[in-house]
Design an enzyme around this catalytic site. Structure first.
Site, PDB file in Angstrom:
ATOM      1  N   PRO A 328       0.801  -1.282  -0.030  1.00 19.08           N
ATOM      2  CA  PRO A 328       0.063  -0.125   0.109  1.00 19.08           C
ATOM      3  C   PRO A 328       1.002   1.116  -0.071  1.00 19.08           C
ATOM      4  O   PRO A 328       1.958   2.423   0.919  1.00 19.08           O
ATOM      5  CB  PRO A 328      -1.033   0.014   1.286  1.00 19.08           C
ATOM      6  CG  PRO A 328      -0.208  -1.235   2.096  1.00 19.08           C
ATOM      7  CD  PRO A 328       0.935  -1.232   0.869  1.00 19.08           C
ATOM      8  N   ASP A 503       5.554   2.582   2.644  1.00 19.40           N
ATOM      9  CA  ASP A 503       4.909   1.971   2.759  1.00 19.40           C
ATOM     10  C   ASP A 503       3.580   1.864   3.824  1.00 19.40           C
ATOM     11  O   ASP A 503       4.445   1.700   4.684  1.00 19.40           O
ATOM     12  CB  ASP A 503       5.949  -0.071   3.170  1.00 19.40           C
ATOM     13  CG  ASP A 503       5.085  -1.023   2.980  1.00 19.40           C
ATOM     14  OD1 ASP A 503       3.577  -0.912   3.448  1.00 19.40           O
ATOM     15  OD2 ASP A 503       5.397  -2.398   2.929  1.00 19.40           O
ATOM     16  N   HIS A 504       2.482   1.836   4.178  1.00 24.60           N
ATOM     17  CA  HIS A 504       1.941   2.221   4.716  1.00 24.60           C
ATOM     18  C   HIS A 504       1.472   1.235   5.781  1.00 24.60           C
ATOM     19  O   HIS A 504       0.697   1.611   7.059  1.00 24.60           O
ATOM     20  CB  HIS A 504       0.369   2.823   4.131  1.00 24.60           C
ATOM     21  CG  HIS A 504      -0.299   3.720   5.087  1.00 24.60           C
ATOM     22  ND1 HIS A 504      -0.123   3.827   6.896  1.00 24.60           N
ATOM     23  CD2 HIS A 504      -0.818   4.474   4.620  1.00 24.60           C
ATOM     24  CE1 HIS A 504      -0.842   5.061   5.982  1.00 24.60           C
ATOM     25  NE2 HIS A 504      -1.413   5.463   5.686  1.00 24.60           N
ATOM     26  N   ARG A 505       2.156   0.071   5.693  1.00 21.41           N
ATOM     27  CA  ARG A 505       2.292  -0.977   6.330  1.00 21.41           C
ATOM     28  C   ARG A 505       3.028  -0.695   7.412  1.00 21.41           C
ATOM     29  O   ARG A 505       2.508  -1.839   9.328  1.00 21.41           O
ATOM     30  CB  ARG A 505       1.978  -2.204   6.038  1.00 21.41           C
ATOM     31  CG  ARG A 505       0.950  -2.793   4.744  1.00 21.41           C
ATOM     32  CD  ARG A 505       1.457  -3.973   4.385  1.00 21.41           C
ATOM     33  NE  ARG A 505       3.160  -4.037   3.296  1.00 21.41           N
ATOM     34  CZ  ARG A 505       3.278  -5.142   2.572  1.00 21.41           C
ATOM     35  NH1 ARG A 505       3.092  -6.336   3.094  1.00 21.41           N
ATOM     36  NH2 ARG A 505       4.308  -5.105   2.081  1.00 21.41           N
ATOM     37  N   ILE A 507       4.644   2.313   7.813  1.00 20.32           N
ATOM     38  CA  ILE A 507       5.048   3.534   8.056  1.00 20.32           C
ATOM     39  C   ILE A 507       4.038   4.800   8.017  1.00 20.32           C
ATOM     40  O   ILE A 507       3.024   4.540   7.083  1.00 20.32           O
ATOM     41  CB  ILE A 507       6.223   4.246   6.814  1.00 20.32           C
ATOM     42  CG1 ILE A 507       7.410   3.772   6.809  1.00 20.32           C
ATOM     43  CG2 ILE A 507       6.076   6.185   7.468  1.00 20.32           C
ATOM     44  CD1 ILE A 507       8.246   3.561   5.731  1.00 20.32           C
TER      45      ILE A 507
END
Ligand code: CAO
Length: 531
Positions: A328, A503-505, A507
């Site tokens: 993501p 990477d929104h997982r 950060i």
């Protein structure tokens, strides 16, 4: 009447202690001759062991991970009819794709490279040609790829040389001994042993690769991690392997994954699967049920030309696609005031003129990146299941535009190197990349990547994260911008546009914004790297 017979691993060439990576049958299954029973994987090839005869599986003597050799008993069959218990004939195992050397005639300085022993395969279509006339190849470089219904084999160069003539084209069917191309071996170091006589034996061993089929994303299909039987099944079911998430070890695609995908779902593919976040199983792209890719006859509308993608483009394309789909991504844009830094850079270039090293903005950005990565360690990390692996080293990759496609050389230990040292190494690596001479270890181990389009143009873009890294900094061309701190007086400042994808997982947006601010502050005033 029925008999119990032992099913053994047949002749698998030079392989020994090969792990069983997949078992395709269970006790009670009725199998037909040639049905795949187990899959073995060496470091060079994945081999399926097919049933030497029909029967009902009575017992299975191996489990996943067991190491087997020729003659190892893998299962017992309750065989139909009255045949005595026999080991399978050696030919039954010919999915083996390693091969003993085949003779190659090599008149002085010119070698005819032929298809080596490829087992029982005959009339195998050429699916890819990796070289063109004039190319210089090294021994072991892949020349062409062949695909049977069981395996894909790369035919590597038996020796170094220059490609003089290509004797086959895509779609041609070849067998052992078919001439693939002519190689001028005169100057090549390894040619010495083979060129002087007219019948020197040069041996291109076939190496297992991955399969490619039709009407699917062939590059992704080729790169998918799956054995021959699973590939064959995917072909039969019309499944695009590149879109299937693997639930096996290390993301390997197993039969169940393909079957579940074909049924339109993927969630059931991973029975034991508490899959790590970095390798989601089953429910990935497979569940998207996208429309088929439009098939258009472009020639109907005007003249067209068909050009195959380069090998690098195929490989990087499949990687970029996976990263884009799995991670993501979010991109946070910012800008850095590099007015003073640019003056410093120009001054330093004058001082360094005699040294032959020329500084662009990129080595400074690498230093700024290390400073930001040290301050925000989760950016210098990789996901491993539900854990984050934080790295205490700072190896920075940079995207390099090459005639064959995008490559990412890596500069190790940027924290320990001076700006001129980084600039020099970057120049050397970029040159190797453009010449297609980068070695794998010069492209591995990166912890963060910078993609700079500053020498070309643009304002902002969305760089794709170079997995398993978790962030990438994109940089565009600097420009003069009016700046005011009070809304009354304005000054022109040289401004560098920044685009950080993360990477929104791993950060959060706030951390990304802080990272950018710090990165920009360091570029605005390099004294900050001391802090
Ligand atoms: N703003 C303004 N000018 C810039 C700049 C920036 N941000 N970055 C570089 N420049 C200037 C350089 O100073 C140099 O100017 P001079 O010729 O006057 O000295 C010129 O642009 C060319 O620089 P360069 O590209 O040769 O050097 P670099 O160190 O900036 O980059 C490399 C090296 C290998 C990264 C680059 O050549 C390259 O391949 N970039 C493309 C990367 C890419 O394709 N990214 C996209 C990936 S996503 O698809």
């Amino acid at each position: 009447m029925s008999n119990s017979i032992d099913i053994q691993v047949p002749d698998i060439g030079d392989f020994s202690d090969v792990p069983v990576i997949e078992i395709f049958v269970k006790v009670g299954d009725m199998v037909k001759v040639e049905d795949p029973l187990v899959s073995l994987e060496s470091d060079k090839a994945t081999l399926d062991v097919p049933a030497p005869r029909g029967g009902v599986v009575k017992a299975i003597s191996v489990k996943l991970g067991d190491k087997v050799n020729q003659g190892s008993v893998i299962m017992q069959f309750e065989a139909e009819g009255g045949a005595a218990a026999v080991a399978p004939p050696a030919e039954a195992a010919k999915p083996s794709v390693t091969a003993p050397p085949s003779a190659v005639s090599a008149p002085a300085g010119l070698a005819e490279v032929r298809v080596p022993d490829i087992g029982d395969f005959k009339d195998v279509p050429v699916i890819e040609i990796f070289v063109k006339v004039g190319d210089t190849v090294k021994a072991e470089d892949p020349l062409v790829s062949l695909e049977s219904d069981k395996a894909t084999m790369d035919v590597p160069a038996p020796l170094s040389g220059v490609v003089k003539e290509i004797r086959i084209k895509i779609g041609d069917k070849v067998s052992e001994g078919s001439v693939v191309l002519l190689l001028a071996t005169g100057d090549a170091p390894s040619a010495a042993a083979t060129a002087p006589t007219a019948a020197a034996a040069v041996a291109p061993p076939a190496q297992a690769s991955v399969a490619v089929g039709a009407s699917v994303n062939e590059a992704a299909f080729a790169l998918a991690y799956a054995g021959p039987a699973v590939r064959k099944l995917a072909r039969e079911l019309g499944v695009d392997l590149g879109r299937v998430s693997g639930s096996g070890d290390h993301g390997r695609i197993v039969r169940a994954d393909v079957e579940a995908f074909a049924k339109g779902g993927g969630a059931a593919t991973a029975p034991a699967a508490a899959k790590p976040a970095s390798a989601p199983a089953g429910v990935g792209v497979g569940g998207l049920e996208l429309l088929a890719w439009p098939k258009v006859d472009f020639a109907k509308f005007g003249p067209v030309e068909r050009k195959e993608l380069s090998r690098i483009k195929k490989i990087s394309g499949a990687n970029l696609h996976r990263n884009w789909v799995v991670i993501p991504h979010v991109t946070t844009h910012d800008e850095a005031d590099i007015t003073e830094l640019e003056q410093f850079r120009v001054q330093m270039n004058k001082e360094l003129e005699k040294s032959g090293v020329k500084l662009s903005m990129l080595p400074f950005m690498m230093k700024a990146a290390v400073s930001a990565l040290k301050k925000f360690p989760e950016f210098n990390a990789s996901l491993d299941g539900d854990a984050l692996v934080l790295k205490n080293y700072w190896h920075i990759g940079f995207a390099a535009d090459t005639p064959n496609g995008l490559m990412v050389p890596v500069i190790r230990d940027v924290d320990k190197k001076t700006v001129p040292e980084i600039a020099k190494e970057m120049g050397e690596l970029a040159k190797l990349a453009r010449e297609g001479k980068l070695k794998p270890d010069q492209m591995s181990g990166g912890t963060f990547t910078i993609s700079s389009l500053g020498g070309i143009g643009g304002i902002y873009f969305t760089p794709i994260i170079n997995a398993p890294e978790v962030a990438i900094m994109g940089v565009c061309k600097s420009y003069w911008k009016q700046h005011s701190s009070d809304g009354k007086t304005y000054t022109s400042r040289l401004t560098l546009p920044l685009s950080l994808s993360w990477d929104h997982r791993v950060i959060d947006g706030a951390a990304a914004a802080r990272f950018n601010v710090h990165f920009a502050n360091v570029l605005a005033d390099l004294r900050r790297v001391l802090f």
